[in-house]
Design a protein around this motif. Structure first.
Motif, short mmCIF file in Angstrom:
data_model
loop_
_atom_site.label_atom_id
_atom_site.label_comp_id
_atom_site.label_asym_id
_atom_site.label_seq_id
_atom_site.Cartn_x
_atom_site.Cartn_y
_atom_site.Cartn_z
N ASN A 129 11.34 8.96 -9.10
CA ASN A 129 11.76 8.94 -7.69
C ASN A 129 11.48 10.25 -6.99
O ASN A 129 11.01 10.27 -5.84
N LYS A 143 4.91 5.06 4.04
CA LYS A 143 5.50 4.11 3.09
C LYS A 143 6.92 4.55 2.81
O LYS A 143 7.23 5.73 2.72
N ASP A 144 7.76 3.57 2.64
CA ASP A 144 9.14 3.82 2.26
C ASP A 144 9.18 4.21 0.78
O ASP A 144 8.52 3.58 -0.05
N LYS A 145 9.96 5.24 0.47
CA LYS A 145 10.07 5.72 -0.91
C LYS A 145 10.54 4.61 -1.84
O LYS A 145 10.01 4.43 -2.94
N ASN A 146 11.53 3.83 -1.42
CA ASN A 146 12.05 2.76 -2.28
C ASN A 146 11.02 1.67 -2.51
O ASN A 146 10.93 1.12 -3.62
N THR A 147 10.23 1.34 -1.49
CA THR A 147 9.19 0.32 -1.64
C THR A 147 8.15 0.78 -2.66
O THR A 147 7.77 0.02 -3.56
N LEU A 148 7.70 2.02 -2.53
CA LEU A 148 6.70 2.55 -3.46
C LEU A 148 7.27 2.62 -4.88
O LEU A 148 6.59 2.27 -5.84
N ILE A 150 9.62 0.67 -6.15
CA ILE A 150 9.71 -0.70 -6.68
C ILE A 150 8.33 -1.21 -7.08
O ILE A 150 8.17 -1.83 -8.14
N GLN A 151 7.32 -0.94 -6.26
CA GLN A 151 5.96 -1.37 -6.62
C GLN A 151 5.53 -0.73 -7.94
O GLN A 151 5.05 -1.41 -8.85
N SER A 154 7.84 -1.82 -10.94
CA SER A 154 7.57 -3.22 -11.30
C SER A 154 6.28 -3.34 -12.10
O SER A 154 6.20 -4.08 -13.08
N PHE A 182 -1.63 1.30 -4.76
CA PHE A 182 -0.31 1.38 -4.14
C PHE A 182 -0.25 2.46 -3.07
O PHE A 182 0.53 2.36 -2.13
#
Length: 185
Positions: A129, A143-148, A150-151, A154, A182
């Protein structure tokens, strides 16, 4: 209290990790473990009141060990992308070398709740993180930190499970290409 020593507790944790690594966590018998350690079942339960408590402490130990292993090989002077790749390689290598440990860490209910607990945490995830946040700033990404996160997470988890199930082999180029995909706007 007789029999209640840190060495005994550490021996129980070490044996648990060994059994998980060799046979998986579903094959753990506390009675068999107590017998192997020359403990009575009662003495065993003086150290861990439940199997869940044992699994929770094993989760903390394993998560610290895996994070320490990944971090020791991390070149902190590298750019965030390279550090993330180094962490991903290290983590996915664990899936290849210790598939039962990784299954235990991420798929048994006790481990999932232990890792989610903010007091125990998983240093590896915190580091990823942190590096993602640095990467977003460095590259001025929209880009949102949480989106990146999660990508990326995952992908690592999914790829790790494919490795664990012997469906694919670890391919460092695929990891690098995926990270670059990403990071595209």
């Amino acid at each position: 209290m007789v029999g209640l020593t840190n060495q005994t507790k550490n021996n129980i944790i070490k044996l648990t990790i060994k059994i998980i690594d060799e046979f998986g966590y579903t094959n753990i018998s506390l009675r068999k473990m107590a017998k192997e350690l020359n403990l009575t079942t009662g003495a065993f339960y003086k150290h861990f009141s439940t199997k869940e408590q044992l699994f929770s402490e094993v989760t903390v130990k394993l998560s610290k060990d895996i994070a320490a292993d990944a971090i020791k090989n991390l070149n902190k002077s590298d750019i965030p992308e390279k550090q993330i790749l180094q962490l991903a390689y290290s983590f996915l290598n664990q899936y290849q070398e210790h598939p039962n440990i990784m299954e235990f860490l991420f798929f048994n209910p006790t481990s999932k709740s232990t890792i989610a607990d903010s007091t125990t945490g998983f240093e590896y995830l915190d580091l990823i993180n942190h590096l993602i946040a640095k990467l977003i700033i460095k590259r001025n990404l929209d880009k949102d930190k949480n989106t990146l996160f999660i990508q990326l997470w995952s992908f690592i988890q999914g790829y790790g499970n494919l490795i664990r199930n012997n469906s694919v082999q670890l391919d460092k180029n695929l990891i690098k290409t995926t990270l670059n995909d990403f990071l595209r706007e």
